[in-house]
Write a protein that holds these residues in place. Sequence first.
Motif, PDB file in Angstrom:
ATOM      1  N   ASP A 192     -25.895  19.377 -32.062  1.00 24.13           N
ATOM      2  CA  ASP A 192     -24.691  19.499 -31.245  1.00 24.13           C
ATOM      3  C   ASP A 192     -24.460  18.205 -30.452  1.00 24.13           C
ATOM      4  O   ASP A 192     -24.342  18.202 -29.220  1.00 24.13           O
ATOM      5  CB  ASP A 192     -24.830  20.683 -30.285  1.00 24.13           C
ATOM      6  N   SER A 193     -24.401  17.084 -31.156  1.00 21.58           N
ATOM      7  CA  SER A 193     -24.288  15.769 -30.519  1.00 21.58           C
ATOM      8  C   SER A 193     -23.062  15.691 -29.607  1.00 21.58           C
ATOM      9  O   SER A 193     -21.979  16.178 -29.961  1.00 21.58           O
ATOM     10  CB  SER A 193     -24.212  14.681 -31.593  1.00 21.58           C
ATOM     11  N   GLN A 194     -23.257  15.061 -28.455  1.00 20.55           N
ATOM     12  CA  GLN A 194     -22.220  14.940 -27.438  1.00 20.55           C
ATOM     13  C   GLN A 194     -21.926  13.462 -27.152  1.00 20.55           C
ATOM     14  O   GLN A 194     -22.795  12.616 -27.318  1.00 20.55           O
ATOM     15  CB  GLN A 194     -22.658  15.630 -26.163  1.00 20.55           C
ATOM     16  N   ILE A 234     -22.551   6.659 -36.615  1.00 19.78           N
ATOM     17  CA  ILE A 234     -21.404   7.284 -35.954  1.00 19.78           C
ATOM     18  C   ILE A 234     -21.357   8.746 -36.373  1.00 19.78           C
ATOM     19  O   ILE A 234     -21.367   9.061 -37.569  1.00 19.78           O
ATOM     20  CB  ILE A 234     -20.086   6.581 -36.323  1.00 19.78           C
ATOM     21  N   VAL A 235     -21.313   9.640 -35.386  1.00 18.02           N
ATOM     22  CA  VAL A 235     -21.330  11.079 -35.634  1.00 18.02           C
ATOM     23  C   VAL A 235     -20.203  11.728 -34.830  1.00 18.02           C
ATOM     24  O   VAL A 235     -19.908  11.299 -33.714  1.00 18.02           O
ATOM     25  CB  VAL A 235     -22.695  11.675 -35.227  1.00 18.02           C
ATOM     26  N   GLN A 236     -19.607  12.724 -35.403  1.00  8.85           N
ATOM     27  CA  GLN A 236     -18.579  13.470 -34.671  1.00  8.85           C
ATOM     28  C   GLN A 236     -19.207  14.404 -33.663  1.00  8.85           C
ATOM     29  O   GLN A 236     -20.319  14.922 -33.878  1.00  8.85           O
ATOM     30  CB  GLN A 236     -17.708  14.256 -35.648  1.00  8.85           C
ATOM     31  N   LYS A 237     -18.513  14.618 -32.568  1.00  7.73           N
ATOM     32  CA  LYS A 237     -18.976  15.556 -31.547  1.00  7.73           C
ATOM     33  C   LYS A 237     -19.288  16.902 -32.187  1.00  7.73           C
ATOM     34  O   LYS A 237     -18.512  17.424 -32.986  1.00  7.73           O
ATOM     35  CB  LYS A 237     -17.898  15.719 -30.465  1.00  7.73           C
ATOM     36  N   GLY A 238     -20.456  17.443 -31.801  1.00  5.86           N
ATOM     37  CA  GLY A 238     -20.878  18.715 -32.353  1.00  5.86           C
ATOM     38  C   GLY A 238     -21.731  18.593 -33.611  1.00  5.86           C
ATOM     39  O   GLY A 238     -22.345  19.578 -34.039  1.00  5.86           O
ATOM     40  N   GLY A 239     -21.779  17.411 -34.188  1.00  6.84           N
ATOM     41  CA  GLY A 239     -22.557  17.212 -35.402  1.00  6.84           C
ATOM     42  C   GLY A 239     -24.036  16.956 -35.125  1.00  6.84           C
ATOM     43  O   GLY A 239     -24.482  16.956 -33.973  1.00  6.84           O
ATOM     44  N   ILE A 240     -24.792  16.742 -36.190  1.00  9.78           N
ATOM     45  CA  ILE A 240     -26.226  16.459 -36.072  1.00  9.78           C
ATOM     46  C   ILE A 240     -26.459  14.970 -36.319  1.00  9.78           C
ATOM     47  O   ILE A 240     -26.019  14.433 -37.341  1.00  9.78           O
ATOM     48  CB  ILE A 240     -27.042  17.280 -37.089  1.00  9.78           C
ATOM     49  N   SER A 241     -27.129  14.325 -35.374  1.00  9.64           N
ATOM     50  CA  SER A 241     -27.489  12.918 -35.527  1.00  9.64           C
ATOM     51  C   SER A 241     -28.947  12.853 -35.984  1.00  9.64           C
ATOM     52  O   SER A 241     -29.805  13.534 -35.426  1.00  9.64           O
ATOM     53  CB  SER A 241     -27.337  12.179 -34.191  1.00  9.64           C
ATOM     54  N   ILE A 242     -29.205  12.037 -36.995  1.00  7.44           N
ATOM     55  CA  ILE A 242     -30.567  11.906 -37.529  1.00  7.44           C
ATOM     56  C   ILE A 242     -30.928  10.430 -37.620  1.00  7.44           C
ATOM     57  O   ILE A 242     -30.205   9.650 -38.251  1.00  7.44           O
ATOM     58  CB  ILE A 242     -30.704  12.568 -38.908  1.00  7.44           C
ATOM     59  N   ILE A 243     -32.033  10.078 -37.001  1.00  5.64           N
ATOM     60  CA  ILE A 243     -32.534   8.700 -37.023  1.00  5.64           C
ATOM     61  C   ILE A 243     -33.960   8.754 -37.559  1.00  5.64           C
ATOM     62  O   ILE A 243     -34.736   9.625 -37.170  1.00  5.64           O
ATOM     63  CB  ILE A 243     -32.509   8.070 -35.625  1.00  5.64           C
ATOM     64  N   ASN A 244     -34.284   7.831 -38.443  1.00  6.17           N
ATOM     65  CA  ASN A 244     -35.562   7.863 -39.140  1.00  6.17           C
ATOM     66  C   ASN A 244     -36.440   6.663 -38.819  1.00  6.17           C
ATOM     67  O   ASN A 244     -35.930   5.555 -38.591  1.00  6.17           O
ATOM     68  CB  ASN A 244     -35.320   7.910 -40.646  1.00  6.17           C
ATOM     69  N   CYS A 245     -37.743   6.894 -38.853  1.00  2.00           N
ATOM     70  CA  CYS A 245     -38.702   5.799 -38.720  1.00  2.00           C
ATOM     71  C   CYS A 245     -39.834   5.991 -39.709  1.00  2.00           C
ATOM     72  O   CYS A 245     -40.286   7.121 -39.943  1.00  2.00           O
ATOM     73  CB  CYS A 245     -39.247   5.717 -37.299  1.00  2.00           C
ATOM     74  N   ALA A 246     -40.268   4.894 -40.294  1.00  2.00           N
ATOM     75  CA  ALA A 246     -41.380   4.893 -41.232  1.00  2.00           C
ATOM     76  C   ALA A 246     -42.431   3.913 -40.744  1.00  2.00           C
ATOM     77  O   ALA A 246     -42.094   2.838 -40.230  1.00  2.00           O
ATOM     78  CB  ALA A 246     -40.903   4.508 -42.631  1.00  2.00           C
ATOM     79  N   TYR A 247     -43.688   4.273 -40.881  1.00  2.00           N
ATOM     80  CA  TYR A 247     -44.766   3.405 -40.409  1.00  2.00           C
ATOM     81  C   TYR A 247     -45.814   3.237 -41.493  1.00  2.00           C
ATOM     82  O   TYR A 247     -45.850   3.996 -42.479  1.00  2.00           O
ATOM     83  CB  TYR A 247     -45.394   3.979 -39.138  1.00  2.00           C
ATOM     84  N   GLU A 248     -46.679   2.237 -41.329  1.00  2.00           N
ATOM     85  CA  GLU A 248     -47.671   1.910 -42.345  1.00  2.00           C
ATOM     86  C   GLU A 248     -49.086   2.363 -41.978  1.00  2.00           C
ATOM     87  O   GLU A 248     -49.825   2.851 -42.822  1.00  2.00           O
ATOM     88  CB  GLU A 248     -47.682   0.393 -42.572  1.00  2.00           C
ATOM     89  N   ASN A 249     -49.441   2.219 -40.715  1.00  2.00           N
ATOM     90  CA  ASN A 249     -50.831   2.420 -40.300  1.00  2.00           C
ATOM     91  C   ASN A 249     -51.105   3.898 -40.023  1.00  2.00           C
ATOM     92  O   ASN A 249     -50.538   4.483 -39.101  1.00  2.00           O
ATOM     93  CB  ASN A 249     -51.101   1.582 -39.059  1.00  2.00           C
ATOM     94  N   THR A 250     -51.996   4.497 -40.785  1.00  2.00           N
ATOM     95  CA  THR A 250     -52.288   5.915 -40.599  1.00  2.00           C
ATOM     96  C   THR A 250     -53.112   6.174 -39.339  1.00  2.00           C
ATOM     97  O   THR A 250     -53.340   7.331 -38.977  1.00  2.00           O
ATOM     98  CB  THR A 250     -53.052   6.467 -41.810  1.00  2.00           C
ATOM     99  N   ALA A 251     -53.540   5.126 -38.664  1.00  2.00           N
ATOM    100  CA  ALA A 251     -54.313   5.292 -37.433  1.00  2.00           C
ATOM    101  C   ALA A 251     -53.428   5.542 -36.215  1.00  2.00           C
ATOM    102  O   ALA A 251     -53.933   5.886 -35.147  1.00  2.00           O
ATOM    103  CB  ALA A 251     -55.181   4.061 -37.196  1.00  2.00           C
ATOM    104  N   PHE A 252     -52.112   5.359 -36.379  1.00  2.00           N
ATOM    105  CA  PHE A 252     -51.231   5.622 -35.242  1.00  2.00           C
ATOM    106  C   PHE A 252     -51.340   7.095 -34.862  1.00  2.00           C
ATOM    107  O   PHE A 252     -51.373   7.983 -35.722  1.00  2.00           O
ATOM    108  CB  PHE A 252     -49.781   5.283 -35.570  1.00  2.00           C
ATOM    109  N   ASP A 253     -51.369   7.359 -33.535  1.00  2.00           N
ATOM    110  CA  ASP A 253     -51.574   8.739 -33.100  1.00  2.00           C
ATOM    111  C   ASP A 253     -50.604   9.187 -32.000  1.00  2.00           C
ATOM    112  O   ASP A 253     -50.817  10.230 -31.369  1.00  2.00           O
ATOM    113  CB  ASP A 253     -53.013   8.929 -32.636  1.00  2.00           C
TER     114      ASP A 253
END
Lengths: 113, 111
Positions: free
Chosen positions: B79-81, B12-31
Motif C-alpha cells: 500500500d505504497s504512499q 516509480i509506483v502508483q499510490k496503493g501499489g507494492i514497491s519491491i527493492i532487491n539486494c543480492a550478496y556474495e559472502n555467506t558469512a553476512f549475518d
Amino acid sequence: EADIYQTPRYLVIGTGKKITLECSQTMGHDKMYWYQQDPGMELHLIHYSYGVNSTEKGDLSSESTVSRIRTEHFPLTLESARPSHTSQYLCASSQAGTDYGYTFGSGTRLTVV
Amino acid sequence: QQQVKQSPQSLIVQKGGISIINCAYENTAFDYFPWYQQFPGKGPALLIAIRPDVSEKKEGRFTISFNKSAKQFSLHIMDSQPGDSATYFCAVRKGAQKLVFGQGTRLTINP
C-alpha cells in the motif's frame, strides 16, 4: 534526547580554505563513521573510528583527515578545499554488540567555489 | 568488487501499489541485513532489519523477505504512499564489522 549532530548544515567556501566539519553524538556510541554522498546517490565510507584515539581510512580515498580525542566528538578536516570536494558529508555512529544499526546525522552540504 | 548489489536504481509506483527493492550478496558469512530509508536533506534512518535465521520480517507496511540459498533479500512496501518516496539502501554486515551498503534505490510514489 540521544542524537547525532552535524554542523554546519550548509557551507560554501572558497578554494584553498581549511575547513572542519563537526560531528557530535550524545549516545555514548564507541563507533563513528564519515560518509561522502552526492544527493540521493551511493554512500561512500571515507573514515571510521572504533574508539578514542582510533581512526581508519575507509573504502573511498579522501584528502580529509579525522580525529577522535573524545568519545562523543569526531570532526573531519580538509586542509585545502577544492571544487572536487563539493558533496554531502554524513556522520554516523553505532554501538558494538547491538542490532540498532547506525544512527546518522542530517549531514553537511559542502560547496567549494 | 561489490559485496552487495541493489536493484533497481530507480522505481516509480502508483499510490496503493507494492514497491519491491532487491539486494543480492556474495559472502555467506553476512549475518545482519538492514534496510535504511533516506529523505532529501536527511541522513539515512534504519527502517527494518533481519537476521538469516528467519525468512521474513514484517513491520507495518514494510516486509523483508530473505532467501538464504539464493543469497538475496528484498524490501516490500505494501500500500505504497507518497510519503514513502525516498531513497532506500540495503546493507549487509558480518559480525561486528562495518555495514556494507548497497547502491541505493530512488523510489517515487505517484499520487
